[in-house]
Design a protein around this motif. Structure first.
Motif, PDB file in Angstrom:
ATOM      1  N   ARG A   1       0.866  -1.181   0.000  1.00  0.00           N
ATOM      2  CA  ARG A   1       0.000   0.000   0.000  1.00  0.00           C
ATOM      3  C   ARG A   1       0.904   1.232   0.000  1.00  0.00           C
ATOM      4  N   LEU A   2       0.772   2.042  -1.054  1.00  0.00           N
ATOM      5  CA  LEU A   2       1.612   3.210  -1.241  1.00  0.00           C
ATOM      6  C   LEU A   2       0.765   4.475  -1.185  1.00  0.00           C
ATOM      7  N   SER A   3       1.437   5.616  -1.074  1.00  0.00           N
ATOM      8  CA  SER A   3       0.742   6.898  -1.002  1.00  0.00           C
ATOM      9  C   SER A   3       1.419   7.905  -1.911  1.00  0.00           C
ATOM     10  N   CYS A   4       0.594   8.696  -2.603  1.00  0.00           N
ATOM     11  CA  CYS A   4       1.104   9.717  -3.518  1.00  0.00           C
ATOM     12  C   CYS A   4       0.126  10.882  -3.549  1.00  0.00           C
ATOM     13  N   ASN A   5       0.617  12.089  -3.352  1.00  0.00           N
ATOM     14  CA  ASN A   5      -0.244  13.265  -3.389  1.00  0.00           C
ATOM     15  C   ASN A   5      -0.825  13.518  -4.772  1.00  0.00           C
ATOM     16  N   TRP A   6      -0.198  12.942  -5.799  1.00  0.00           N
ATOM     17  CA  TRP A   6      -0.685  13.067  -7.178  1.00  0.00           C
ATOM     18  C   TRP A   6      -1.044  11.681  -7.687  1.00  0.00           C
ATOM     19  N   ARG A   7      -1.875  10.998  -6.890  1.00  0.00           N
ATOM     20  CA  ARG A   7      -2.202   9.596  -7.146  1.00  0.00           C
ATOM     21  C   ARG A   7      -2.827   9.374  -8.512  1.00  0.00           C
ATOM     22  N   ARG A   8      -3.787  10.193  -8.884  1.00  0.00           N
ATOM     23  CA  ARG A   8      -4.489   9.991 -10.153  1.00  0.00           C
ATOM     24  C   ARG A   8      -3.513  10.060 -11.331  1.00  0.00           C
ATOM     25  N   LYS A   9      -2.622  11.052 -11.283  1.00  0.00           N
ATOM     26  CA  LYS A   9      -1.631  11.196 -12.346  1.00  0.00           C
ATOM     27  C   LYS A   9      -0.716   9.983 -12.412  1.00  0.00           C
ATOM     28  N   LEU A  10      -0.269   9.524 -11.243  1.00  0.00           N
ATOM     29  CA  LEU A  10       0.692   8.427 -11.208  1.00  0.00           C
ATOM     30  C   LEU A  10       0.073   7.104 -11.645  1.00  0.00           C
ATOM     31  N   THR A  11      -1.159   6.846 -11.220  1.00  0.00           N
ATOM     32  CA  THR A  11      -1.762   5.526 -11.440  1.00  0.00           C
ATOM     33  C   THR A  11      -2.669   5.451 -12.665  1.00  0.00           C
ATOM     34  N   ARG A  12      -2.787   6.552 -13.387  1.00  0.00           N
ATOM     35  CA  ARG A  12      -3.717   6.590 -14.523  1.00  0.00           C
ATOM     36  C   ARG A  12      -3.513   5.427 -15.486  1.00  0.00           C
ATOM     37  N   TYR A  13      -2.258   5.089 -15.743  1.00  0.00           N
ATOM     38  CA  TYR A  13      -1.979   4.022 -16.707  1.00  0.00           C
ATOM     39  C   TYR A  13      -1.759   2.667 -16.033  1.00  0.00           C
ATOM     40  N   LEU A  14      -2.079   2.588 -14.737  1.00  0.00           N
ATOM     41  CA  LEU A  14      -1.929   1.334 -14.005  1.00  0.00           C
ATOM     42  C   LEU A  14      -3.269   0.740 -13.575  1.00  0.00           C
ATOM     43  N   VAL A  15      -4.218   1.615 -13.208  1.00  0.00           N
ATOM     44  CA  VAL A  15      -5.487   1.142 -12.649  1.00  0.00           C
ATOM     45  C   VAL A  15      -6.304   0.377 -13.680  1.00  0.00           C
ATOM     46  N   GLU A  16      -6.429   0.926 -14.882  1.00  0.00           N
ATOM     47  CA  GLU A  16      -7.179   0.269 -15.942  1.00  0.00           C
ATOM     48  C   GLU A  16      -6.300   0.146 -17.192  1.00  0.00           C
ATOM     49  N   PRO A  17      -6.484  -0.921 -17.937  1.00  0.00           N
ATOM     50  CA  PRO A  17      -5.701  -1.055 -19.180  1.00  0.00           C
ATOM     51  C   PRO A  17      -5.988   0.116 -20.113  1.00  0.00           C
ATOM     52  N   VAL A  18      -4.945   0.786 -20.553  1.00  0.00           N
ATOM     53  CA  VAL A  18      -5.080   1.913 -21.471  1.00  0.00           C
ATOM     54  C   VAL A  18      -4.263   1.610 -22.717  1.00  0.00           C
ATOM     55  N   GLU A  19      -4.887   1.716 -23.858  1.00  0.00           N
ATOM     56  CA  GLU A  19      -4.187   1.448 -25.116  1.00  0.00           C
ATOM     57  C   GLU A  19      -3.392   2.682 -25.525  1.00  0.00           C
ATOM     58  N   ILE A  20      -2.077   2.532 -25.600  1.00  0.00           N
ATOM     59  CA  ILE A  20      -1.200   3.612 -26.052  1.00  0.00           C
ATOM     60  C   ILE A  20      -1.009   3.456 -27.561  1.00  0.00           C
ATOM     61  N   LEU A  21      -1.348   4.499 -28.290  1.00  0.00           N
ATOM     62  CA  LEU A  21      -1.326   4.426 -29.749  1.00  0.00           C
ATOM     63  C   LEU A  21      -0.061   5.051 -30.327  1.00  0.00           C
ATOM     64  N   PRO A  22       0.538   4.416 -31.318  1.00  0.00           N
ATOM     65  CA  PRO A  22       1.673   5.054 -32.007  1.00  0.00           C
ATOM     66  C   PRO A  22       1.174   6.181 -32.898  1.00  0.00           C
ATOM     67  N   LEU A  23       2.008   7.175 -33.074  1.00  0.00           N
ATOM     68  CA  LEU A  23       1.640   8.323 -33.898  1.00  0.00           C
ATOM     69  C   LEU A  23       1.239   7.877 -35.309  1.00  0.00           C
ATOM     70  N   GLU A  24       1.925   6.852 -35.806  1.00  0.00           N
ATOM     71  CA  GLU A  24       1.688   6.386 -37.177  1.00  0.00           C
ATOM     72  C   GLU A  24       0.292   5.799 -37.366  1.00  0.00           C
ATOM     73  N   SER A  25      -0.363   5.423 -36.265  1.00  0.00           N
ATOM     74  CA  SER A  25      -1.694   4.803 -36.376  1.00  0.00           C
ATOM     75  C   SER A  25      -2.806   5.832 -36.554  1.00  0.00           C
ATOM     76  N   LEU A  26      -2.489   7.120 -36.380  1.00  0.00           N
ATOM     77  CA  LEU A  26      -3.499   8.170 -36.483  1.00  0.00           C
ATOM     78  C   LEU A  26      -3.719   8.575 -37.937  1.00  0.00           C
ATOM     79  N   ASN A  27      -4.862   9.211 -38.186  1.00  0.00           N
ATOM     80  CA  ASN A  27      -5.092   9.721 -39.536  1.00  0.00           C
ATOM     81  C   ASN A  27      -4.275  11.000 -39.738  1.00  0.00           C
ATOM     82  N   ALA A  28      -4.251  11.483 -40.963  1.00  0.00           N
ATOM     83  CA  ALA A  28      -3.371  12.603 -41.305  1.00  0.00           C
ATOM     84  C   ALA A  28      -3.674  13.851 -40.483  1.00  0.00           C
ATOM     85  N   LYS A  29      -4.954  14.181 -40.300  1.00  0.00           N
ATOM     86  CA  LYS A  29      -5.315  15.390 -39.540  1.00  0.00           C
ATOM     87  C   LYS A  29      -4.922  15.236 -38.067  1.00  0.00           C
ATOM     88  N   GLN A  30      -5.115  14.052 -37.511  1.00  0.00           N
ATOM     89  CA  GLN A  30      -4.736  13.816 -36.114  1.00  0.00           C
ATOM     90  C   GLN A  30      -3.226  13.944 -35.936  1.00  0.00           C
TER      91      GLN A  30
END
Length: 303
Positions: free
Chosen positions: A205-234
């Motif tokens: 059990r850990l503690s962090c004053n910026w918990r949401r920022k730190l754990t955002r990519y740990l709590v739920e699976p988040v798909e990180i997309l490569p730049l090349e996968s975006l359309n031209a405008k994106q």
């Protein structure tokens, strides 16, 4: 100055100061325990750990006395505040609605407060003692957790209130993301705690004053997309944003698609790394067409 950097092809997702959590309920306030799966205190068994304090939970009699004194103090304080208010004083009380007065598990948050639960030979027992505020000089040093798409890393570094930008990382510990079963947010009291559960059943059990920022990519699976996968405008929007914040070539934008179809674009600039706050991201939200989304048009999922 030595700032920890990910390996080529690895994406840095978040970084923030972290420590073992500390009890907040009256019976265990200011305390923490390191336990095996039978509930025994194992702090003296952990290899390489210096001696630390041994805590004993307060008795119910002592708690009753503390509550009586607290109640009396609150009555006196209320009377003083009423006098100040009547005299024209401007009173305001800060609030933080991220916490909760209701424990998730009274046996682990009210009656006891384990911050390590680990059988012999399990991952949690390998965590560094520097995470313990009673063993590590927090006035002159601190510990940061670093999250990437591959691993969780703990580093120690000097802490100087006059120079937050002085970073000299010393890697203390790391584990693969595959070693983490799940991460649970713990909201009791201040809402800063989170539990990391490893695949072998051990946890911390850990503690962090910026918990949401730190754990955002740990709590739920988040798909990180490569730049090349975006359309031209994106891609055009992301590259324009990167240029506007002067993103160095060594950094890649973090692109994640929300369930509503919007895309978060975060950039962690090394120039904004500090010992006090870790990595501070600069961000935009764009839609499926590649247009930046104004905050008034955010969907609930974007928050």
């Amino acid at each position: 100055m030595n700032v920890w950097q990910p390996e080529p092809g690895e994406t840095l997702l978040s970084r923030a100061p972290v420590t073992f959590a500390t009890g907040a309920a009256t019976r265990v306030k200011g305390m923490r325990w390191f336990r095996d799966t039978d509930g025994n205190d194992i702090q003296h068994e952990l290899p390489g750990w210096p001696e630390g304090p041994s805590f004993t939970a307060r008795s119910t009699t002592g708690i009753a006395a503390r509550k009586s004194l607290k109640g009396a103090a609150m009555v006196v304080g209320a009377a003083i505040m009423a006098v100040i208010s009547a005299a024209g004083g401007n009173l305001s009380t800060p609030s933080d609605d991220s916490g909760s007065d209701t424990p998730d598990d009274p046996s682990e948050e009210v009656d006891d407060f384990p911050v390590m639960w680990a059988a012999p030979g399990t991952i949690a027992r390998t965590l560094p003692w520097q995470l313990d505020q009673d063993r590590f000089d927090q006035k002159h040093h601190c510990t940061h957790a670093i999250v990437t798409d591959r691993r969780l890393v703990i580093v120690s570094l000097p802490f100087n209130k006059k120079d937050f930008e002085a970073i000299d990382d010393d890697v203390l510990w790391e584990c693969s993301r595959a070693d983490i079963r799940n991460v649970e947010l713990k909201d009791f009291k201040d809402g800063n705690d989170f539990k990391v559960v490893f695949v072998d059943g051990s946890w911390c059990r850990l503690s962090c004053n910026w918990r949401r920022k730190l754990t955002r990519y740990l709590v739920e699976p988040v798909e990180i997309l490569p730049l090349e996968s975006l359309n031209a405008k994106q891609r055009e929007t992301v590259l324009a944003f990167a240029a506007s914040v002067q993103m160095p070539e060594s950094v890649s934008p973090i692109i994640a698609r929300n369930s509503c179809g919007h895309y978060w674009v975060d950039i962690l600039l090394p120039s904004r790394f500090t010992s006090a706050f870790g990595a501070s991201e600069t961000s935009i939200l764009m839609d499926s067409e590649g247009d930046e989304v104004d905050i008034v048009d955010y969907h609930p999922e974007d928050f």
